[in-house]
Design an enzyme around this catalytic site. Sequence first.
Site, PDB file in Angstrom:
ATOM      1  N   HIS A  12       0.810  -1.220   0.000  1.00 35.92           N
ATOM      2  CA  HIS A  12       0.000   0.000   0.000  1.00 35.92           C
ATOM      3  C   HIS A  12       0.843   1.270   0.000  1.00 35.92           C
ATOM      4  O   HIS A  12       0.722   2.122  -0.877  1.00 35.92           O
ATOM      5  CB  HIS A  12      -0.945  -0.004   1.205  1.00 35.92           C
ATOM      6  N   CYS A  44      -6.950  -7.000   3.131  1.00 38.26           N
ATOM      7  CA  CYS A  44      -8.215  -6.875   3.853  1.00 38.26           C
ATOM      8  C   CYS A  44      -9.371  -7.530   3.086  1.00 38.26           C
ATOM      9  O   CYS A  44     -10.467  -7.665   3.622  1.00 38.26           O
ATOM     10  CB  CYS A  44      -8.536  -5.404   4.132  1.00 38.26           C
ATOM     11  N   THR A 113       8.603  -1.222   3.872  1.00 33.89           N
ATOM     12  CA  THR A 113       8.830  -2.659   3.997  1.00 33.89           C
ATOM     13  C   THR A 113       7.693  -3.391   4.698  1.00 33.89           C
ATOM     14  O   THR A 113       7.707  -4.617   4.799  1.00 33.89           O
ATOM     15  CB  THR A 113      10.146  -2.915   4.749  1.00 33.89           C
ATOM     16  N   PHE A 426     -31.541  17.065   8.831  1.00 32.39           N
ATOM     17  CA  PHE A 426     -32.579  16.128   9.264  1.00 32.39           C
ATOM     18  C   PHE A 426     -33.484  15.806   8.084  1.00 32.39           C
ATOM     19  O   PHE A 426     -33.919  16.692   7.361  1.00 32.39           O
ATOM     20  CB  PHE A 426     -33.419  16.724  10.397  1.00 32.39           C
TER      21      PHE A 426
END
Length: 445
Positions: A12, A44, A113, A426
């Site tokens: 990554h 993941c 790393t 809202f």
Amino acid sequence: MTTRIAVIGCTHAGTAAITEMARLYPDARITVYERNDNISFLSCGIALHVSGVVQDAQGLFYSSPAKLEELGVTTLMKHDVLAIDTDAKTLTARNLVTGEELTHGYDKLIATTGSWPIIPKMDGIELDGIELCKNFHHARTIIEQAKQAKRIAVIGAGYIGIELVEAFDMLGKDVTLIDNMDRILYKYLDEEMTHAAEQAFKDRGVKLALGQTVTSFQGNAEGRVSKVVTNHGEYEADLVILCIGFRPNTELLKGQVEMLPNGAIKVDEYMRTSKPDVFAAGDSCAVHYNPTGEHAYIPLATNAVRMGTLAARNLMLPTVKYRGTQGTSGIKIYDSNIASTGLTETSALAAGMNVKKVTISDSYRPEFMPTHEPVTLKVVYDADTGRILGAQVMSKVDLTQSINTMSVCIQNGMTMEELGFVDFFFQPHYNKPWNVLNQAGLKAV
């Protein structure tokens, strides 16, 4: 003179740094050293692949050596860096295919790393069928072995372990989850949240062996694991996945740059290490943890891509500061959507902090709507100043983005009083006139 940039490791942080540098410094000579035969694997997504939600593992890669070559980057795959001399600005690497060793000089070095799973030293750890869960090869091995396995033990109740347990359960396996803490997801959630998640596993027939420490593994005549032994009992298993945690891969720079006791490299707000022209990013690093203001080891893909991008931006001149992290994360367990950011009450108290909490349990939208699922929100804050330190949410409706909002609040040092009067919209389809985050702030005040 052309700047020589060396990048060690390309998951990554490395991929983020390289793609950004190729754009920012088109005249630089960028060389990446990667010991594996692939880059940019989203680990993941392994559990999603195991369960069959993601059919094609290739979709878990978001770059490739070919794409980096197109950017003008020299990509040395299957090259293992053996040594770095940060004074002489050289590195030595071995071509794992030919065995040839080469020494290159650099002007700027970025260490990305990463990390590697913690492997405990105990009897039986070498048995077949005891697997790690980190990279593409692990994913393929787990999927192949799970086809034959009937009883699977997962050791470690963090995010990866929990997701694998759910995946194996969805495949109809007999699953046991073992962890030395007395709750699952101990680092991320307080008991109000973990109790409900544990019940979901129990309802599905998953065995929870919590508060137990693995002491050894036993095998059959063929040398394959058959049993996990803990300090409280024994559990039959023909496949074991180790998800105990991760440690930074930083041996190459040991004694050359400042590190935490666990080996995580310390970097400043510009991703610079204590050695000039040596930068670091991702799982190899400690991060600035905003809730405490201290360095912490929080290996997350989100931290890695941010740090990698910043290392590239700041490589020639300090330009963009790192804003720190809250360790924000989320997980879906069956039909529950869960997310957290910052400190839990448990971790804050363990650190000796004086904190208070607010827990809101309410319908996420007005009760006159056809459905109005319950939501549980917990916010932890400083008892003296009211400064927000952490939050957790759980609901069958996906309200996890509220935790991203709370992450922003923590990063900007907001108080509970300020949270109580933040301007949220809202609309009966989505929420109540007082948003659940407003409610938490008001209740605290």
